[in-house]
Design an enzyme around this catalytic site. Structure first.
Site, PDB file in Angstrom:
ATOM      1  CG  ASN A 216     104.759  38.627  31.410  1.00 11.02           C
ATOM      2  OD1 ASN A 216     103.861  37.945  30.941  1.00 11.02           O
ATOM      3  ND2 ASN A 216     104.530  39.670  32.201  1.00 11.02           N
ATOM      4  CE  LYS A 349     101.719  39.801  45.348  1.00  9.35           C
ATOM      5  NZ  LYS A 349     101.899  40.603  44.166  1.00  9.35           N
TER       6      LYS A 349
HETATM    7  O1  C5P Z   1     104.294  39.407  43.259  1.00  8.35           O
HETATM    8  P1  C5P Z   1     103.909  38.478  42.169  1.00  8.35           P
HETATM    9  O2  C5P Z   1     103.952  39.121  40.824  1.00  8.35           O
HETATM   10  O3  C5P Z   1     104.613  37.183  42.150  1.00  8.35           O
HETATM   11  O4  C5P Z   1     102.379  38.112  42.516  1.00  8.35           O
HETATM   12  C1  C5P Z   1     101.564  37.509  41.621  1.00  8.35           C
HETATM   13  C2  C5P Z   1     100.143  37.941  41.839  1.00  8.35           C
HETATM   14  O5  C5P Z   1     100.070  39.325  42.064  1.00  8.35           O
HETATM   15  C3  C5P Z   1      99.269  37.693  40.623  1.00  8.35           C
HETATM   16  O6  C5P Z   1      97.959  37.430  41.076  1.00  8.35           O
HETATM   17  C4  C5P Z   1      99.340  39.004  39.879  1.00  8.35           C
HETATM   18  O7  C5P Z   1      98.212  39.210  39.056  1.00  8.35           O
HETATM   19  C5  C5P Z   1      99.391  39.996  41.027  1.00  8.35           C
HETATM   20  N1  C5P Z   1     100.159  41.199  40.738  1.00  8.35           N
HETATM   21  C6  C5P Z   1      99.501  42.411  40.617  1.00  8.35           C
HETATM   22  N2  C5P Z   1     100.228  43.558  40.406  1.00  8.35           N
HETATM   23  C7  C5P Z   1     101.559  43.525  40.303  1.00  8.35           C
HETATM   24  C8  C5P Z   1     102.254  42.289  40.427  1.00  8.35           C
HETATM   25  C9  C5P Z   1     101.506  41.157  40.637  1.00  8.35           C
HETATM   26  O8  C5P Z   1      98.264  42.448  40.694  1.00  8.35           O
HETATM   27  N3  C5P Z   1     102.232  44.618  40.089  1.00  8.35           N
END
Ligand code: C5P
Length: 409
Positions: A216, A349
């Site tokens: 990304n 989360k």
């Molecule tokens: O679920 P999403 O990717 O939108 O959430 C973003 C947050 O979750 C960010 O802080 C990102 O660093 C963390 N994240 C993570 N592991 C993942 C996906 C997201 O720690 N697999």
């Protein structure tokens, strides 16, 4: 000839609590360290200590009245609010915190807090029930997100005969915190000295085969800026970084990883810590099958890639039973309904704070040098202005430090 250094100065607001006597000692300590002190005494504060005591110890006039004709002609309240390098509120009563949290300005102390452009350090002091009341919890969290720093309160016996959180920090502690403020950024004296901070940054690369990967647009700049700010604040910092084109920040322990699974393992190895900040744009999915060899064009059309979910590092750290960091911060990169989605993420989360940012192409956050953050906590949200990623990082680190150190529970 070296330029004379300006004497640091504090504007001390003394609120109405029994702990006001400790503020007299604080003035003595500050004067002894050649820190200038100008004092403001609230109406309630004057029931506990006299203006004469404050004036005698500080060697300065004491300000008490917003509408004093003489004070206003000598030094207007706006000028007074800007006159010092740091504003200290001790004791910070429930009433003063409530006024400040709501932006009320109906006496000299609250007006100064609203008008000041200087950092504010508050030492709350109140009965345990008052401190634990949801209204005070909300005000405290709101002020912390607004940038106010806190020291204490501590747990212990109280003047009212009860026991619990609400005792004001000792004068020596407040004095040390003020000392750290004036030595800010100088490593061992910083606000996060002795604390360990783990930060994830950058994208992850999820291999399709040995030469291709899913990635990304994250540049890692914000996470790296946060690591530098945490280091500058005196913390021991571990930066778990996905593949980025950035130099390792000085003094920071950098663990370079490729995939989400590598990142999860490196974070696990870096715990325990006091603060975990997940700034990485972790890929949500990876290719299910491990293609050991480069996938060939075989004339049968494009390969069907089956994706499976990656570990959610932030959620796993937030929901740990053992070694959960005291403060867990996540990021929410959104292109629409910023706060609504961030709030859902906070709950899903299980983290303590979400930094939401608009990553729609027009905002220019991804890869850019500026960021507009909205801080979302269970208590509410605060939009920060557009800042450089360094300035936003410094502000975020100050906020996490005050949440960590202010709430010793
Ligand atoms: O679920 P999403 O990717 O939108 O959430 C973003 C947050 O979750 C960010 O802080 C990102 O660093 C963390 N994240 C993570 N592991 C993942 C996906 C997201 O720690 N697999």
């Amino acid at each position: 000839m070296t330029a004379p250094t300006k004497t640091p100065s504090v504007l001390l607001i003394v609120g109405g609590g029994i702990a006001a006597y400790k503020s007299l000692e604080l003035i003595r300590l500050l004067r002894g360290a050649e820190i200038g002190v100008r004092t403001v005494l609230t109406e309630a504060g004057s029931r506990f200590v006299t203006p004469l005591s404050l004036a005698a110890l500080s060697g300065e006039k004491v300000f008490q009245d917003l509408f004093s004709l003489t004070d206003e002609t000598e030094m207007g309240h706006i000028e007074l609010s800007r006159s010092a390098d740091l504003v200290v509120v001790a004791p910070a009563t429930a009433d003063l915190l409530a006024k400040a949290a709501h932006g009320l300005a109906n006496d000299l102390a609250s007006t100064l807090l609203l008008a000041s452009d200087k950092p504010i350090l508050a030492a709350p002091a109140m009965n345990v029930r008052m401190w634990e009341h949801p209204a005070t919890r909300r005000n405290h969290a709101q002020l912390a997100t607004d940038g106010m720093k806190f020291i204490g309160p501590h747990e212990g016996p109280m003047a009212c005969g009860e026991f619990g959180f609400g005792r004001m920090a000792e004068a020596t502690e407040i004095f040390d915190a003020i000392g750290r403020f004036f030595a800010r950024g100088s490593g061992q004296n910083g606000v996060l000295a002795g604390k360990r901070v783990v930060i994830t940054a950058g994208p992850t690369h999820e291999p399709i085969d040995p030469v291709r990967f899913i990635a990304n647009r994250s540049s890692g700049k914000q996470g790296y800026a946060i690591a530098r700010a945490a280091h500058a604040a005196g913390a021991e910092v571990v930066l778990v970084s996905g593949p980025v084109d950035l130099p390792s920040p000085e003094g920071v322990h950098v663990l370079r990883v490729e995939s989400a699974r590598d990142m999860a393992a490196a974070v696990e190895d870096s715990l325990p810590c006091d603060i975990f900040i997940a700034a990485a744009a972790v890929a949500d999915w990876r290719v299910a099958r491990d293609h050991g060899e480069k996938i060939k064009k075989d004339g049968k059309g494009p390969p069907a890639l089956k994706l499976v979910e990656n570990p959610d590092i932030l959620a796993e750290v937030s929901r740990r039973d053992r070694n959960r960091p005291a403060l867990v911060v996540g990021f929410a990169a959104e292109t629409e309904k910023l706060v609504e989605h961030a709030r859902q993420k906070l709950a899903r989360k299980g983290c303590d704070l979400i930094v939401a940012n608009d990553v729609s192409a027009s905002a220019g956050v991804m890869g850019g040098d500026e960021n507009t953050m909205v801080i979302v906590t269970p208590e509410g949200e605060t939009a920060w202005p557009k800042l450089s990623k360094d300035a936003a990082a410094a502000r975020l680190i100050e906020l996490t430090a005050s949440l960590l150190l202010g709430e010793r529970r």
